[in-house]
Motif scaffolding. Sequence first.
Motif, PDB file in Angstrom:
ATOM      1  N   ALA A  27      35.873  34.306   9.550  1.00  0.00           N
ATOM      2  CA  ALA A  27      35.006  32.994   9.764  1.00  0.00           C
ATOM      3  C   ALA A  27      33.610  33.223   9.863  1.00  0.00           C
ATOM      4  CB  ALA A  27      35.539  32.461  11.041  1.00  0.00           C
ATOM      5  N   LEU A  28      33.081  34.253  10.597  1.00  0.00           N
ATOM      6  CA  LEU A  28      31.629  34.670  10.950  1.00  0.00           C
ATOM      7  C   LEU A  28      30.793  34.823   9.723  1.00  0.00           C
ATOM      8  CD1 LEU A  28      31.515  36.270  14.343  1.00  0.00           C
ATOM      9  CD2 LEU A  28      30.994  34.036  13.819  1.00  0.00           C
ATOM     10  N   PRO A  29      31.366  35.891   8.612  1.00  0.00           N
ATOM     11  CA  PRO A  29      30.622  36.058   7.503  1.00  0.00           C
ATOM     12  C   PRO A  29      30.625  34.596   6.568  1.00  0.00           C
ATOM     13  CG  PRO A  29      32.168  38.027   7.738  1.00  0.00           C
ATOM     14  CD  PRO A  29      32.500  36.868   8.671  1.00  0.00           C
ATOM     15  N   LEU A  30      31.668  34.034   6.591  1.00  0.00           N
ATOM     16  CA  LEU A  30      31.890  32.738   5.948  1.00  0.00           C
ATOM     17  C   LEU A  30      30.785  31.905   6.588  1.00  0.00           C
ATOM     18  CD1 LEU A  30      33.641  31.506   3.664  1.00  0.00           C
ATOM     19  CD2 LEU A  30      35.011  30.433   5.543  1.00  0.00           C
ATOM     20  N   LEU A  31      30.665  31.792   7.751  1.00  0.00           N
ATOM     21  CA  LEU A  31      29.561  30.821   8.450  1.00  0.00           C
ATOM     22  C   LEU A  31      28.070  31.153   8.002  1.00  0.00           C
ATOM     23  CD1 LEU A  31      28.981  28.736  10.558  1.00  0.00           C
ATOM     24  CD2 LEU A  31      28.742  30.258  12.216  1.00  0.00           C
ATOM     25  N   ILE A  32      27.877  32.402   7.971  1.00  0.00           N
ATOM     26  CA  ILE A  32      26.604  32.817   7.540  1.00  0.00           C
ATOM     27  C   ILE A  32      26.423  32.332   6.239  1.00  0.00           C
ATOM     28  CG2 ILE A  32      25.213  34.725   7.071  1.00  0.00           C
ATOM     29  CD1 ILE A  32      25.358  34.324  10.134  1.00  0.00           C
ATOM     30  N   ILE A  33      27.450  32.612   5.349  1.00  0.00           N
ATOM     31  CA  ILE A  33      26.993  32.133   3.885  1.00  0.00           C
ATOM     32  C   ILE A  33      26.918  30.754   3.799  1.00  0.00           C
ATOM     33  CG2 ILE A  33      28.055  32.048   1.529  1.00  0.00           C
ATOM     34  CD1 ILE A  33      29.710  34.541   2.509  1.00  0.00           C
ATOM     35  N   ALA A  34      27.717  29.964   4.567  1.00  0.00           N
ATOM     36  CA  ALA A  34      27.744  28.377   4.530  1.00  0.00           C
ATOM     37  C   ALA A  34      26.171  27.836   5.068  1.00  0.00           C
ATOM     38  CB  ALA A  34      28.760  27.995   5.397  1.00  0.00           C
ATOM     39  N   ILE A  35      25.589  28.704   6.111  1.00  0.00           N
ATOM     40  CA  ILE A  35      24.471  28.474   6.663  1.00  0.00           C
ATOM     41  C   ILE A  35      23.366  28.659   5.452  1.00  0.00           C
ATOM     42  CG2 ILE A  35      22.604  28.795   8.323  1.00  0.00           C
ATOM     43  CD1 ILE A  35      24.891  29.336  10.217  1.00  0.00           C
ATOM     44  N   GLY A  36      23.566  29.460   4.729  1.00  0.00           N
ATOM     45  CA  GLY A  36      22.663  30.036   3.563  1.00  0.00           C
ATOM     46  C   GLY A  36      22.539  28.701   2.822  1.00  0.00           C
TER      47      GLY A  36
END
Lengths: 334, 378
Positions: A27-36
């Motif tokens: 979830a956390l890497p996914l979140l970082i990409i999504a924030i991008g």
Amino acid sequence: MPTAIAGGAIAGGLIADVVIIDGLSFALPLLIIAIGGIYSERSGVTNLALEGLLGFGAFCGGLFVALFGTRFAIGSTAPMYLAFLCAMVGGAAYSLLHALLCVQFRANQVISGVVVNIVSVALTGFLTSQINASVFGAPSNKFVLSVSPRVTINSFSQIPVLGAVFTNFYPFEAISLIMVVILWYIMNRSRYGMRLRACGDNPHAADAAGAHVTRTRFAAVMFSGALSGFGGMCFAYSISNNFSPSIYMGAGYLAIAALIFGNWKIMPTFAACLIFGLARSGAYQLVKAMELSSSFSDLAMTIPYILTLLLLIFFSRSNRAPRALGEIYDKSKR
Amino acid sequence: MRSRTRKLSHPIMSLLGNKRWQFISIPLFAIVCSFIAASIIILIMGKNPLSAFYSLLQGGGFLPKPNYAAYKSVFTDFMDTMDALAVMILASLSVVAAFRAGLFNIGVSGQMLLSGFVATVLIGYSDLPSAIAKPLVIVIGIVVGALVGALIGYLKHKFNINEVVAAIMLNYLFQYTISYVINTRLADPVSRQSREISTAARLTLVGVQLGGIKMRVPLAIILAILCAIALLLFFTKTKQGYEMKAVGLNMVSSRYAGINTGKTTVVSMIMSGALAGLAGTSYYLGYYASIQPNVLSSTGFDSIAVALLGNSHPIGVIFSSLLITALSRGGTYMSSIVGIRQEISSLIVGIILLFSACGSYIRHIVDQYDYKSERGQS
């Protein structure tokens, strides 16, 4: 009899722990990409290129490790952190292509995103094989990475259920969490963030107020490139332990789904990613716990997507994209 | 200095400045630019770009190779390319149909997979005669694709679910569910793909002998061209087609003009889905005869860019599909002859798409140039 119950409780506890541990590391890497993606889209630039950006970022990180990894002491974690840095720089540099096409060259932003993805897959595939063949003399389409270490904070890990959050996590997860806080602050409290949001909602007003629309959007797209690169590197270090074309498994598209689900806001997107990550690891553990054959894991993998679709039915009513999203900014059209 | 560059660029500018021919001259200009860029890359690798492009055309079946295996000729390769072309045209038309109404169908791959799968299960393993099986496959492809499109359109209209998100979720849903069914029930023990379908159901006739050479005859290519013409007529001659264009250009003002925007959204997604379904059956029950589990075809994603390269115009799409398909089909042969990696052909495709994405910028520069030179003269 009592021992059996205790055994069951421990096993149950373990499964819950594994669900949380695996869920967070997805979830956390996914979140970082999504924030991008949020940065780019809130500034008014549609970003379907996340998939390509994360792949290219991970490629740069992998390349760094392949070229210079042997110069470090064995077991040193320095190359890993430097690889993350390279991935961010590489992702940002590659995202310039998307920024140039969308902001400067007036390309259709959706098309630009898709093309950037296609070029990224072709380019990294080509370069990986070419470099492997000509520099290392080995016919291979991947860069092998070391395994990222896992960290446990002992004093917190004893907390029931929530203790799993502090157990066996990757260092990049902690970095991601810190980044989320900083990125939230930049987006919602800083001058740059306010201008960025203004550029996505009403670029003409932002321009009149003294913001530089083109420059702001350029920076926002580069933010998304750097963050996607970071996220891609996380996946390369956690799921596959190498860089190979399998990095293009659709995480970028998933991140887009998460950010639209989160209504282009960071905290709701966090929730969306968490739901997704936990549902994913939960489904995996379910198949394992029921001792079903591995082909059932395919069926279990549909659970997060079905869940997301159902939740969307209830939560999309008030969804509203940034007003100027996808529009080319033309100064003369006031 | 400035006037010198202007003099240099003048022939190109006047060539591109003609408004009537811009629809063809600007994409051609982009393609020429990208071939120059690709040549530079091939030169850097120390190979001859001309022989590379020549072998690319040979691999695609547009130019004869020096020697062929028994029963094969340039026509065999050409028909193979036509088979792949049919899929690409149909998939790109699907993107165009949605795009016209301002919608973005990123789920072409998923719709292709589902319709191909349903047709495989229902017809592919039956022993129906060819005359019944083939039309049924086509109908099933259209219906299944249309239903998925309708679902996405309805979710968008009724629940305000962004069509991109819904399509992405459905893509994964289909991919995993179908791979589960294939792995547990339909898998061929050797190839690990779904068992091959009967030749009666296949939309491509394989191994047809004609004048001493064997070739495949893709029936879907006829279907694809008919669809392109039908779509063109629909866009230009019907009320619904006009409404779709209006909604795509401005949703709010078309609502004020009395257009039922919800209905238009759903109809356009149904059309898009139906075309994607057709693409799926011609891919999985034509070009191939089996389905590989856990893989979404890249055609569905490439078609988005191909649709733009063809100006989002039903007839333009035929030509852009031809270009891209020819390039990607010739890649294997090129790499074996010239000795460069096969990935270079997908890189060339990427560069072409990249340059053509800049089409509106080229138009913008040309317009500005015209404007400036007009002012300069007066």
